[in-house]
Design an enzyme around this catalytic site. Sequence first.
Site, PDB file in Angstrom:
ATOM      1  N   CYS A   2       0.834  -1.203   0.000  1.00 21.65           N
ATOM      2  CA  CYS A   2       0.000   0.000   0.000  1.00 21.65           C
ATOM      3  C   CYS A   2       0.869   1.253   0.000  1.00 21.65           C
ATOM      4  O   CYS A   2       1.911   1.304   0.647  1.00 21.65           O
ATOM      5  CB  CYS A   2      -0.955   0.085   1.182  1.00 21.65           C
ATOM      6  SG  CYS A   2      -2.044  -1.315   1.354  1.00 21.65           S
ATOM      7  N   ARG A  27       3.994  -0.287  -4.781  1.00 24.16           N
ATOM      8  CA  ARG A  27       3.798  -0.771  -3.411  1.00 24.16           C
ATOM      9  C   ARG A  27       2.528  -1.603  -3.275  1.00 24.16           C
ATOM     10  O   ARG A  27       2.299  -2.240  -2.244  1.00 24.16           O
ATOM     11  CB  ARG A  27       3.713   0.418  -2.451  1.00 24.16           C
ATOM     12  CG  ARG A  27       4.955   1.274  -2.416  1.00 24.16           C
ATOM     13  CD  ARG A  27       4.757   2.437  -1.486  1.00 24.16           C
ATOM     14  NE  ARG A  27       4.593   1.999  -0.122  1.00 24.16           N
ATOM     15  CZ  ARG A  27       5.581   1.774   0.724  1.00 24.16           C
ATOM     16  NH1 ARG A  27       6.818   1.966   0.351  1.00 24.16           N
ATOM     17  NH2 ARG A  27       5.353   1.362   1.939  1.00 24.16           N
ATOM     18  N   TRP A  75      -2.566  -2.946  -1.600  1.00 24.89           N
ATOM     19  CA  TRP A  75      -2.180  -4.355  -1.711  1.00 24.89           C
ATOM     20  C   TRP A  75      -3.007  -5.053  -0.646  1.00 24.89           C
ATOM     21  O   TRP A  75      -2.765  -4.890   0.544  1.00 24.89           O
ATOM     22  CB  TRP A  75      -0.685  -4.511  -1.446  1.00 24.89           C
ATOM     23  CG  TRP A  75      -0.173  -5.899  -1.657  1.00 24.89           C
ATOM     24  CD1 TRP A  75       0.214  -6.456  -2.840  1.00 24.89           C
ATOM     25  CD2 TRP A  75       0.031  -6.905  -0.661  1.00 24.89           C
ATOM     26  NE1 TRP A  75       0.637  -7.746  -2.641  1.00 24.89           N
ATOM     27  CE2 TRP A  75       0.528  -8.039  -1.319  1.00 24.89           C
ATOM     28  CE3 TRP A  75      -0.165  -6.961   0.714  1.00 24.89           C
ATOM     29  CZ2 TRP A  75       0.840  -9.224  -0.645  1.00 24.89           C
ATOM     30  CZ3 TRP A  75       0.139  -8.136   1.385  1.00 24.89           C
ATOM     31  CH2 TRP A  75       0.637  -9.248   0.708  1.00 24.89           C
ATOM     32  N   ASN A 101      -1.767   2.523   5.497  1.00 25.85           N
ATOM     33  CA  ASN A 101      -0.835   1.470   5.068  1.00 25.85           C
ATOM     34  C   ASN A 101      -0.405   0.729   6.326  1.00 25.85           C
ATOM     35  O   ASN A 101       0.026   1.359   7.285  1.00 25.85           O
ATOM     36  CB  ASN A 101       0.378   2.104   4.386  1.00 25.85           C
ATOM     37  CG  ASN A 101       1.498   1.101   4.167  1.00 25.85           C
ATOM     38  OD1 ASN A 101       1.235  -0.079   3.934  1.00 25.85           O
ATOM     39  ND2 ASN A 101       2.735   1.561   4.259  1.00 25.85           N
ATOM     40  N   GLY A 102      -0.549  -0.585   6.325  1.00 26.67           N
ATOM     41  CA  GLY A 102      -0.154  -1.358   7.505  1.00 26.67           C
ATOM     42  C   GLY A 102      -1.253  -2.334   7.877  1.00 26.67           C
ATOM     43  O   GLY A 102      -2.131  -2.634   7.068  1.00 26.67           O
ATOM     44  N   GLU A 480      18.852 -16.837  -6.209  1.00 28.49           N
ATOM     45  CA  GLU A 480      18.303 -15.556  -6.655  1.00 28.49           C
ATOM     46  C   GLU A 480      17.834 -15.642  -8.117  1.00 28.49           C
ATOM     47  O   GLU A 480      16.807 -15.067  -8.482  1.00 28.49           O
ATOM     48  CB  GLU A 480      19.355 -14.444  -6.466  1.00 28.49           C
ATOM     49  CG  GLU A 480      19.022 -13.099  -7.073  1.00 28.49           C
ATOM     50  CD  GLU A 480      17.783 -12.394  -6.493  1.00 28.49           C
ATOM     51  OE1 GLU A 480      17.178 -12.934  -5.548  1.00 28.49           O
ATOM     52  OE2 GLU A 480      17.434 -11.337  -7.021  1.00 28.49           O
ATOM     53  N   LYS A 484      14.037 -14.738  -9.353  1.00 25.50           N
ATOM     54  CA  LYS A 484      13.724 -13.747 -10.403  1.00 25.50           C
ATOM     55  C   LYS A 484      12.782 -14.365 -11.429  1.00 25.50           C
ATOM     56  O   LYS A 484      11.814 -13.751 -11.840  1.00 25.50           O
ATOM     57  CB  LYS A 484      14.998 -13.269 -11.127  1.00 25.50           C
ATOM     58  CG  LYS A 484      15.886 -12.322 -10.394  1.00 25.50           C
ATOM     59  CD  LYS A 484      15.385 -10.897 -10.311  1.00 25.50           C
ATOM     60  CE  LYS A 484      14.515 -10.644  -9.133  1.00 25.50           C
ATOM     61  NZ  LYS A 484      15.006 -10.547  -7.812  1.00 25.50           N
ATOM     62  N   GLU A 487       9.141 -14.978  -9.903  1.00 25.38           N
ATOM     63  CA  GLU A 487       8.275 -13.862  -9.535  1.00 25.38           C
ATOM     64  C   GLU A 487       7.802 -13.043 -10.722  1.00 25.38           C
ATOM     65  O   GLU A 487       6.711 -12.476 -10.665  1.00 25.38           O
ATOM     66  CB  GLU A 487       8.925 -12.972  -8.479  1.00 25.38           C
ATOM     67  CG  GLU A 487      10.167 -12.257  -8.939  1.00 25.38           C
ATOM     68  CD  GLU A 487      10.825 -11.453  -7.823  1.00 25.38           C
ATOM     69  OE1 GLU A 487      10.144 -11.036  -6.889  1.00 25.38           O
ATOM     70  OE2 GLU A 487      12.053 -11.250  -7.912  1.00 25.38           O
ATOM     71  N   HIS A 503      19.875 -36.764  -4.976  1.00 24.73           N
ATOM     72  CA  HIS A 503      19.208 -37.173  -3.727  1.00 24.73           C
ATOM     73  C   HIS A 503      17.706 -36.999  -3.824  1.00 24.73           C
ATOM     74  O   HIS A 503      17.023 -36.946  -2.804  1.00 24.73           O
ATOM     75  CB  HIS A 503      19.791 -36.390  -2.545  1.00 24.73           C
ATOM     76  CG  HIS A 503      21.248 -36.668  -2.352  1.00 24.73           C
ATOM     77  ND1 HIS A 503      21.716 -37.882  -1.885  1.00 24.73           N
ATOM     78  CD2 HIS A 503      22.343 -35.929  -2.633  1.00 24.73           C
ATOM     79  CE1 HIS A 503      23.034 -37.859  -1.874  1.00 24.73           C
ATOM     80  NE2 HIS A 503      23.444 -36.684  -2.324  1.00 24.73           N
ATOM     81  N   LYS A 602       6.153  -4.181  -3.534  1.00 23.31           N
ATOM     82  CA  LYS A 602       7.585  -3.911  -3.378  1.00 23.31           C
ATOM     83  C   LYS A 602       8.057  -3.982  -1.936  1.00 23.31           C
ATOM     84  O   LYS A 602       9.056  -4.593  -1.620  1.00 23.31           O
ATOM     85  CB  LYS A 602       7.866  -2.521  -3.951  1.00 23.31           C
ATOM     86  CG  LYS A 602       9.320  -2.110  -3.895  1.00 23.31           C
ATOM     87  CD  LYS A 602      10.081  -2.774  -4.986  1.00 23.31           C
ATOM     88  CE  LYS A 602      11.562  -2.460  -4.954  1.00 23.31           C
ATOM     89  NZ  LYS A 602      12.305  -3.511  -5.636  1.00 23.31           N
TER      90      LYS A 602
HETATM   91  C1  F6R Z   1      12.409 -10.071  -4.935  1.00 19.88           C
HETATM   92  C2  F6R Z   1      12.335  -9.028  -3.931  1.00 19.88           C
HETATM   93  C3  F6R Z   1      12.000  -9.418  -2.546  1.00 19.88           C
HETATM   94  C4  F6R Z   1      12.738  -8.517  -1.554  1.00 19.88           C
HETATM   95  C5  F6R Z   1      12.249  -8.811  -0.134  1.00 19.88           C
HETATM   96  C6  F6R Z   1      12.968  -7.981   0.891  1.00 19.88           C
HETATM   97  O1  F6R Z   1      12.746  -9.563  -6.180  1.00 19.88           O
HETATM   98  O2  F6R Z   1      12.500  -7.866  -4.220  1.00 19.88           O
HETATM   99  O3  F6R Z   1      12.245 -10.758  -2.312  1.00 19.88           O
HETATM  100  O4  F6R Z   1      14.100  -8.741  -1.662  1.00 19.88           O
HETATM  101  O5  F6R Z   1      10.874  -8.554  -0.054  1.00 19.88           O
HETATM  102  O6  F6R Z   1      12.780  -6.623   0.661  1.00 19.88           O
HETATM  103  P1  F6R Z   1      13.739  -5.541   1.281  1.00 19.88           P
HETATM  104  O7  F6R Z   1      15.081  -5.725   0.675  1.00 19.88           O
HETATM  105  O8  F6R Z   1      13.105  -4.244   0.932  1.00 19.88           O
HETATM  106  O9  F6R Z   1      13.769  -5.797   2.764  1.00 19.88           O
END
Ligand code: F6R
Length: 607
Positions: A2, A27, A75, A101-102, A480, A484, A487, A503, A602
């Site tokens: 949010c 967000r 969100w 937000n929260g 990672e 990527k 997601e 295994h 985000k």
């Molecule tokens: C994936 C991604 C998330 C963040 C995670 C932590 O692409 O961006 O997995 O890495 O939500 O977010 P931060 O770094 O803001 O604590």
Amino acid sequence: MCGIVGFTGARSAAPVLLDGLKKLEYRGYDSAGIAVMDGNEISVSKVSGRIAGLCEKTKDGAAVPGTTGIGHTRWATHGAPTEENAHPHLSNDGRFAIVHNGIIENYAALREELIRDGYHFQSETDTEVIVHLVEMYYAGSVRDALIKTVNRLRGSYALGVICSEEPGKIYAVREASPLIIGVGVGENYFASDVTALVNYTRSVIYLEDGEFAELSEGSIRIFDCTGQEQSKKVSRILWDVQAAEKGGYEHFMLKEIMEQPAAVKATIAPRVSGGKVDFEELAAMSDEELRAVRKIVVTACGSAYYAGCAGRYAFERLCGLPVQLELASELRYSDPLIDDTTLVIVISQSGETADTIAALKEAKARGAKTLAVVNVVGSTVAKLADYTVYTWAGPEIAVATTKGYTTQTATLNMLAIYFAARLGRIEDQSKYVAAMQALPRRIQQAIDLNPSIPALAKKYHDNRALFFIGRNTDYAVALEGALKMKEISYIHAESYAAGELKHGTIALIEEHTPVIALCCNPSVTEKTISNIVEVKSRGAEVLALTFRTNRQMLSVADDLLFIPEVDALFSAVIEIVPLQLLAYYVAKENGCDIDKPKNLAKSVTVE
Ligand code: F6R
């Protein structure tokens, strides 16, 4: 999770609110709304779906007169992303509108109480209890009503409130959710983050938890939770306006991938000179403090956690300290073995991730020294940690992190060199410093070496599952790389330590199963090649990521991605880049909404 925005001034509020919401859309983007006050009239416009729909509904704000207002992009947590559940929410008497937000943890009990007292609920949200409480406590002063209201709330909130009795005023409250005040000339603002404000002002005030702001076009007053007025420092935003724009790229993600050479350079350059790594920010850490460290615990979420997985190797090798990796969401409930001999490194791009904040607080409560690696200046994690080292990636807008991750891994690498030198474990840092300084150039080479990625994406996009394999540092990057892919392209991607395949997982390999094999660590190349041969003999299609000089791979793999040669200890910063591009182009092939993947947001400010 949010985004909220507020504006008061002499011009029309709605276009400013909509512009701010567009910047905050990363967000949360399942519904949106604004409430604008014209004299004593509050009008609310909401949509289920994107901000574009809200712009259409309000004719880009022209249909909503008034110079004071609040806005929200959602969100969903409590209640589906419908128009009814979209913010702003109105009080029953129509005098108050609120955005939040929260999460309000005790909303169920409050809702029952308010229903008993005769309040009607229009939505399923936790937020709606707040606006009814404000109405209940209002006796002529919005500030007093807000103080009484927040005393009843448990959880996290950044709130924006307007009241028809006080035209021209907006209120903002912060508790464990990001909120900043924008200081303008003849107008003032609040927003969840600076990206919503850079078009209007560079002067901001960071609110602390428990603080309230009362804004009108010519005044900003900040109070603590008892109503005591506070004097606050005005800070300057250093990010430039273009940094929050797409700048000709089709997506923020692609722009941010391409920005990595510059972002990593901006992160490294201030910390290396004269053949040494130096962190001014850590000057206050005494040698005694450092020598007392017996182990390092790295904690974070998602990609930030994977940056920790990659950073671990340099700490162990160079500092000779054991590194324990803990997902923040696990650490906070795990009764962790952390004490005053532990250095806890917390990694977060946003600095507002709820689980990461909780893990950091837990570590502090156990007496650990805490060091934060954070991108957002003034964020909660940055403020809470004993020591804070910023990654200078600039604003990251795409939900999937790219330059956030690479600047984090580069920073961890530099910290490992720095601590090792201070611990007397390396005399001459010059070769490590040279490796750090070469990273930005190497990232650019990793981009330039792979013009075939869009074509490879055409070959690999139409799959239900992909496997990423690697050993040691390559395995860390595989984690990672798979995230990527998952997601943004919605293809199921699993990362495996290559030696683990036999295994269990190798049972899933059949004719044409795509396996992306990372092979950039010479100490385990032979071993990984054996694993590639194993999956190939079961029909897998192998796309290998390796050095151009790895001739053996030419005959083993079906397809190749390249990176320039780089010390395995620091290779994650480079190795991830072709995998980011592959995920990007696969997602594009699949027609996905790359910057705003479904179900994600985000900044995960809720648990
Ligand atoms: C994936 C991604 C998330 C963040 C995670 C932590 O692409 O961006 O997995 O890495 O939500 O977010 P931060 O770094 O803001 O604590």
